[in-house]
Design a protein around this motif. Structure first.
Motif: not given
Lengths: 523, 298
Positions: A263, A313-314, A317-318, A380, A382-383, A386-387, A389-391, B63, B65-66, B68, B83, B243, B261
């Motif tokens: 980040e 995508a992961l 993003a992360f 990351q 936790k993120f 969660q990603a 999880q959502s996939y 979520t 992720i695009m 964020r 997310m 979560p 940020k």
């Protein structure tokens, strides 16, 4: 008139050239100064053979030398305390010629006796100084105690010979690993169990002080056998929270940091006072599925998971894009990588079809363990959890996110208690064995993946000295692993570090830690 | 002056004869600014919680992720989190969790605390001794530490966090009730009830408990506020809601890594916690004034 003009022009040109060359000269190394290195945790101990964590190696690597070393920024083996070596034809007898006139920090001489003493201490359980810990890495790399090193013989003052019970192809790479730094025998005898607090080696820096939980201080060794370190002193400070560490860097109270959160990468790029350095990638972050838990004993379910996660995508993003999607359990930077493997592409239709075939068209529910702490391969957890999880919810599978504190997490995953879990690995020595055997052999896997077929290939590869043959074997191993899909290999990350812009010649190693004796600071 | 005051008191007394004391307390409550402010906040909170699906512009768990860390805009009024989820929607749905935690854990504390307090105060002797020493032991621990220990044993889940918060609040209720019971049970009307042949149960629940109600109500309201805060703290530490649940404390914890940020990710859940806790605290203060017999003429 014209002549004067030309004259003035030349004068200006000369002055300009002169100033240029002065500024080039200014790029010459400036010696002295203190570097404050911010990191995520304290060292566990400073006796390298007794520890397994990067935070300990980061410091011991400054204090100790190994017989052979890695060329900075690579895992290519180069001479260090040993200047050269010979191997017998059967691959069982290794003779090392040692560097002369090297002294430990306590003034004792480095010689063949010292090398033998260190190896005997590590490998012989009845050695009087086989104390102070488990000698874990020795057991890992040389297969127990005394393991495959049968004898260590002193030939003369600067020649030492190793007799192995069986061939070990990565033997030299293993010896270059940080845990096998050579200690001063006299210092070990003097401190006994407390030696981990009073390290004495031959390295570029001498140990000064360790304030546990806070900082370790080392200073330049004036008698170093290479050129003396450019810095006078290094302070390793532990600042566990990534955000807090980054704020300290911005405030200028530390000079550099590792474990930079993706980040914050943009903030480093935008700053004129900081610069970004990337560690060469030699790791893997993965999601493991435990064969002991239904329905993960079904290869179709495991393959369905492989199809359901969008790795690109992961990473976008992360990881701030600093990484590449993984298709194999070992990174492409390691020889023997099988690039012919066709990855399970991100394809929900295929994933759903596989689940249907396995009899889970209505989905199922399971626990997904996510990393509680930022690691270089999964910064990351936790993120990313969660990603994932959502996939997975897209293919009707419900993941319940679970985590524990870091030591419990490691302990429980090691005991195969997690149905699925995120974890990763940073390579120690650049050998494929250090990924495939360590992580997926039936004797080591944490997810009850017990393939006899794979085991045979990996053991054969360990005993084969010929590089080409080993490459073939490891390529085959990766094929087997790909077919069985015990993991979803997620990413090979490129871990970012942030440095103040006045730091020069910091060359990050793929192994995760590096020697800092060639680092220098602009004043 | 004195005469006038006397007159007022007489008038009040006449009025009181015809009114329910609870109604009277409520009347006093809505006369006080603090009470009204508290009630309004809680009413709003309830409204938001009940109508969350209608009010929330997005799915709180969806979520993307695009997208964020998008700053607050007309599209996402309070921005998006790490997310790419809409923070406003998450806060709206989070109100359900916070209220649920507050009510359930405090009910738990209330039932057991009142039970223990009644028994201890009424029977006295060894029973009292054992129960109250147990309560003292629990009070000797810093409450959040005790909650962490309980959750560590049971496993990190929201329902365990609620249970833990309930348990750590039991002693406070037990103490309050016990002290009320001790004074009430010496009253003449208790002796009278006993003389008329009333059993323990009847005396406890028909005569003692209703008369010990006022401090209990105040304590309940204030406890809901602390329960919400404690749940947020546990979730912040990763021991409460897991979560992707939009619990306010968990949202704060997620926002920690992006404070520089994307400050909005931390700011709004923080404000929501303040708002909710403030509401219950104000109501508690208002109720204390309204229910205090000494304050009747104020």
């Amino acid at each position: 008139m014209k002549k004067t003009r030309i004259f003035v022009f030349f004068v200006i040109l000369i002055v300009f050239m002169a100033s240029l060359s002065v500024s080039v000269l200014a790029q010459v190394v400036e010696k002295g100064g203190t570097l404050v290195f911010g990191r995520g945790g304290d060292s566990v101990g400073l006796d390298p053979i007794q520890v397994t964590d990067g935070e300990s190696f980061k410091v011991t690597q400054q204090i100790y030398d190994t017989l052979v070393d890695y060329k900075p920024g690579t895992t290519e083996v180069i001479p260090a305390l040993a200047t050269d070596w010979d191997i017998s034809d059967d691959g069982l007898r290794w003779t090392f010629h040692l560097r002369e006139n090297v002294e430990f920090h306590d003034g004792n001489p480095f010689n063949a006796e010292a090398v033998k003493w260190n190896f005997d201490r590590w490998r012989l359980e009845d050695h009087p100084y086989h104390i102070g810990g488990e000698f874990t890495y020795y057991g890992y790399m040389f297969q127990g105690f005394p393991g495959i090193i049968d004898e260590v013989n002193v030939i003369d003052e600067y020649t030492v010979e190793f007799i192995l019970t069986e061939k070990q192809a990565p033997f030299l790479n293993n010896l270059a690993m940080v845990p096998f730094g050579i200690s001063s025998p006299e210092a070990v005898k003097k401190w006994g169990e407390d030696y981990f607090k009073h390290p004495v080696g031959t390295g570029a820096y001498k140990f000064v002080e360790w304030n546990q939980g806070d900082r370790v201080i080392v200073e330049a060794n004036e008698n170093y056998w290479r050129e003396r370190a450019y810095l006078d002193k290094i302070v390793f400070r532990s600042i566990p929270d990534n955000a807090a560490r980054f704020m300290e860097l911005q405030a200028g109270t530390i000079d550099m940091m590792d474990g930079l959160s993706p980040e914050d990468v943009d903030a480093v790029k935008d700053s004129s006072e900081l610069k970004l350095t990337l560690r060469p990638s030699m790791n893997v972050g993965y999601l493991a599925m435990n064969f002991k838990f239904e329905p993960f004993d079904d290869v179709r379910v495991r393959r369905a998971f492989n199809h359901a996660i969008n790795k690109e995508a992961l990473i976008g993003a992360f990881y701030s894009g600093l990484g590449e999607p993984a298709k194999n359990p070992m990174p492409p930077s390691i020889w023997g990588y099988n690039d012919d493997i066709e990855p399970y592409e991100y394809n929900l239709e295929k994933a759903k079809k596989l689940l249907d075939e396995a009899g889970y068209e209505d989905g199922f529910e399971f626990d997904l363990w996510y990393l509680p702490v930022p690691r270089p391969y999964i910064p990351q957890g936790k993120f990313i959890g969660q990603a994932i999880q959502s996939y997975l919810s897209e293919i009707n599978v419900k993941a319940n996110l679970v985590t524990y504190d870091w030591s419990t997490y490691l302990d429980k995953t090691e005991h195969q208690e997690a149905p699925t879990y995120m974890l990763g690995w940073t390579g120690d020595n650049g050998d494929p064995d250090n990924f495939l055997y360590v992580l997926l052999d039936k004797t080591n896997s944490n997810n009850a993946y017990e393939s006899e077929e794979l085991h045979e290939v990996l053991i054969e590869a360990q005993k084969t000295m010929d590089r080409e043959k080993r490459i073939e074997l490891y390529r085959k191993a990766q094929k087997i692993i790909h077919r069985d899909a015990p993991w979803v290999p997620l990413v090979h990350s490129t871990p970012p570090l942030a440095l103040k812009s006045n730091i020069n010649n910091f060359i990050p190693n793929p192994t995760g830690t590096e020697k800092l004796h060639r680092v220098w600071l602009d004043k | 002056m004195a005469g006038k005051n006397n007159k007022k008191i007489k008038q009040k007394k006449i009025m009181q004869k015809n009114t329910n004391p609870w109604l009277e307390a409520f009347r006093r409550l809505i006369k006080s600014r603090i009470g009204v402010a508290g009630l309004t906040v809680i009413f709003l909170l309830l409204l938001v919680a009940v109508f969350a699906p209608v009010l929330a512009p997005y799915d709180p768990l969806k979520t993307n992720i695009m997208a964020r860390y998008k700053a607050p805009s007309s599209e996402h009024l309070l921005g998006t989190d790490g997310m790419g989820r809409d923070i406003l929607s998450r806060i709206i749905f989070g109100s359900r969790i916070s209220l649920q935690v507050g009510l359930i854990s405090v009910s738990l504390a209330l039932i057991f605390g009142v039970g223990f307090g009644l028994v201890a105060g009424f029977y006295g002797g060894k029973v009292d001794m054992i129960i109250m020493r147990l309560m003292d032991i629990m009070l000797a621990f810093p409450s959040i530490l005790l909650a962490i220990a309980i959750v560590a044993i049971l496993g990190p889940q929201l329902k365990n966090a609620m249970l833990a918060i309930g348990i750590i609040n039991i002693p406070r209720f037990a103490r309050i009730i016990r002290s009320s019971v001790l004074s009430i049970k010496e009253s003449e009307y208790i002796s009278a009830a006993r003389a008329l042949g009333a059993g323990d149960m009847r005396i406890l629940f028909k005569h003692i408990l209703p008369n010990a109600m006022a401090p209990l109500i105040v304590q309940t309201t204030l406890s809901i506020a602390t329960a919400i805060l404690e749940a947020a703290a546990l979730s912040f530490l990763g021991l409460g809601a897991q979560p992707p649940s939009p619990e306010w404390g968990a949202m704060l914890s997620d926002a920690r890594s992006s404070l520089q940020k994307a400050p909005w990710v931390a700011t709004f859940p923080g404000l929501a916690i303040i708002f909710g806790v403030l509401g219950f605290n104000l109501l508690g203060d208002g109720l204390r004034d309204a229910l205090d017999p000494k304050m009747k003429n104020v």
